[in-house]
Scaffold this motif. Structure first.
Motif, mmCIF file in Angstrom:
data_model
loop_
_atom_site.group_PDB
_atom_site.id
_atom_site.type_symbol
_atom_site.label_atom_id
_atom_site.label_comp_id
_atom_site.label_asym_id
_atom_site.label_seq_id
_atom_site.Cartn_x
_atom_site.Cartn_y
_atom_site.Cartn_z
ATOM 1 N N LEU A 80 3.807 1.046 -5.823
ATOM 2 C CA LEU A 80 3.391 -0.127 -5.075
ATOM 3 C C LEU A 80 3.434 0.179 -3.589
ATOM 4 C CD1 LEU A 80 5.466 -2.924 -6.858
ATOM 5 C CD2 LEU A 80 3.220 -2.039 -7.452
ATOM 6 N N ASN A 102 0.470 -4.078 -4.503
ATOM 7 C CA ASN A 102 1.050 -4.094 -3.173
ATOM 8 C C ASN A 102 1.796 -5.391 -2.941
ATOM 9 O OD1 ASN A 102 -1.547 -5.445 -2.917
ATOM 10 N ND2 ASN A 102 -1.232 -5.372 -0.721
ATOM 11 N N TYR A 119 6.147 -4.954 -12.486
ATOM 12 C CA TYR A 119 5.686 -3.594 -12.790
ATOM 13 C C TYR A 119 6.721 -2.788 -13.571
ATOM 14 C CZ TYR A 119 1.848 -4.674 -9.721
ATOM 15 O OH TYR A 119 0.739 -5.264 -9.168
#
Length: 132
Positions: A80, A102, A119
């Motif tokens: 990320l 992001n 994630y």
């Protein structure tokens, strides 16, 4: 079981804050001050997730990502971007470059941690305050 999350950030205050937050919420934080150090740490430790600044001295975030994706041992680790820009402003370009997502450095801690945890595999997520 805690997730091992690598933070690659050249700004010490930002790096220290992320280490503090991740540790406070039960994750194991690994930290690197530049791209080369971050890449070496990623290869040595194989973290569950990497949070990487784009503008780093020497090897920038794009270079770190290219090197990670070229290495079979690190290819599948989600990466990320941590950016001062709002997430929507650069989402398409970052996705095209190969980043998994992001987040904005200006997000509130709970929002930032929720984004990071999205994630991670469910078994490595921790309960956040206010979460049902």
């Amino acid at each position: 079981m805690a997730a091992r999350i690598l933070i690659i950030e050249d700004n010490q205050a930002n790096r220290d804050l992320m280490v503090y937050l991740l540790t406070a919420f039960g994750h194991q934080a690994l930290a690197a001050a530049d791209g080369e150090q971050g890449l070496a740490l990623a290869r040595a430790e194989l973290p569950d997730l990497i949070l990487c600044d784009l503008q780093l001295p020497g090897l920038d975030g794009y270079g770190v990502l290219r090197a990670l994706r070229a290495d079979p041992a690190t290819r599948a680790i989600p990466v990320l971007v941590a950016s001062a820009l709002p997430p929507g402003e650069q989402r398409e370009a970052l996705h095209s470059a190969g980043f998994n997502g992001n987040l904005s450095k200006s997000d509130e801690p709970e929002s930032l941690l929720a984004t990071l945890q999205a994630y991670l595999p469910p078994a490595l997520r921790v309960a956040l305050p206010g979460a049902a």
